[in-house]
Design an enzyme around this catalytic site. Structure first.
Site, PDB file in Angstrom:
ATOM      1  CG  ASP A 134      31.702  34.268   3.047  1.00 42.71           C
ATOM      2  OD1 ASP A 134      31.985  33.129   3.850  1.00 42.71           O
ATOM      3  OD2 ASP A 134      31.849  34.426   1.796  1.00 42.71           O
ATOM      4  CG  ASP A 136      30.001  40.408   2.442  1.00 42.85           C
ATOM      5  OD1 ASP A 136      31.067  40.000   2.179  1.00 42.85           O
ATOM      6  OD2 ASP A 136      28.863  39.965   2.066  1.00 42.85           O
TER       7      ASP A 136
END
Length: 205
Positions: A134, A136
């Site tokens: 992912d 962030d």
């Protein structure tokens, strides 16, 4: 250090013994002063800075404290999205880095950066990223921001080549942007705990 590090900043210490109040045994085996620790949210009556240590496994996270005078280097999330750094990264082909590069193409009216595993990889060149990582994101917002501009940010984030989450940092804590725009309120994470609020730019009375 000329200024106090803020949450999500990565800091390097002058010696391994500068890391205080660590209970987890794996830290002594895996962490060394050549690796950064991340500033977290907490308060201390000794004016120490709260930090977290990242282990080799995802679940390995340890909380500790450092004295400001033991910090020799600080890298902020904003520094990690300088285009030259992103384009020169050994992880430039990874989706999270490609996503960060895409976001730099727009002249946003606020300062922003990357945190989490992508930020750690960019700062250290340690290969903690993979194809499913992912991204962030952190927006610095000392003053309230325009909601329509934030919606445009989220629309662009939704088109990125990886999953991405955005935290907005105010003078009083940080909140999830998607939650705030969707619900009109969000959980504000502060140094004294979390609280639900519709006004994350206002101090709680």
């Amino acid at each position: 250090m000329s200024s106090t590090p803020r949450p999500h900043d990565l800091v390097w210490l002058n010696h391994a013994s500068a890391l205080e109040a660590i209970a987890e045994p794996w830290v002594a085996q895996q962490w060394r002063a050549a690796l950064p620790v991340v500033v977290r949210r907490d308060v201390d009556d000794q004016a120490r800075i709260p930090v977290g240590v990242r282990g080799m496994k995802r679940e390995q996270r340890a909380a500790g404290w450092v004295q400001a005078h033991n910090i020799v280097r600080c890298v902020t999330p904003e520094m990690l999205v300088e285009r030259e750094r992103l384009l020169g990264s050994p992880f430039v082909s990874q989706p999270p880095v490609q996503a960060a590069i895409a976001l730099t193409l727009h002249p946003w009216s606020w300062r922003w950066g990357v945190t989490g595993s992508t930020g750690y990889a960019l700062a250290t060149e340690i290969p903690v990223l993979h194809a499913a990582s992912d991204l962030d994101l952190l927006i610095r917002a000392p003053q309230p921001l325009d909601r329509e501009a934030l919606r445009e940010w989220l629309a662009r984030v939704a088109q990125l080549p990886c999953r991405a989450d955005t935290q907005v940092e105010t003078p009083y804590g940080a909140f999830a942007l998607n939650e705030w725009l969707r619900d009109g309120r969000a959980l504000l994470k502060t140094s004294h705990g979390a609280r639900l609020t519709a006004t994350p730019w206002h101090r709680e009375e």
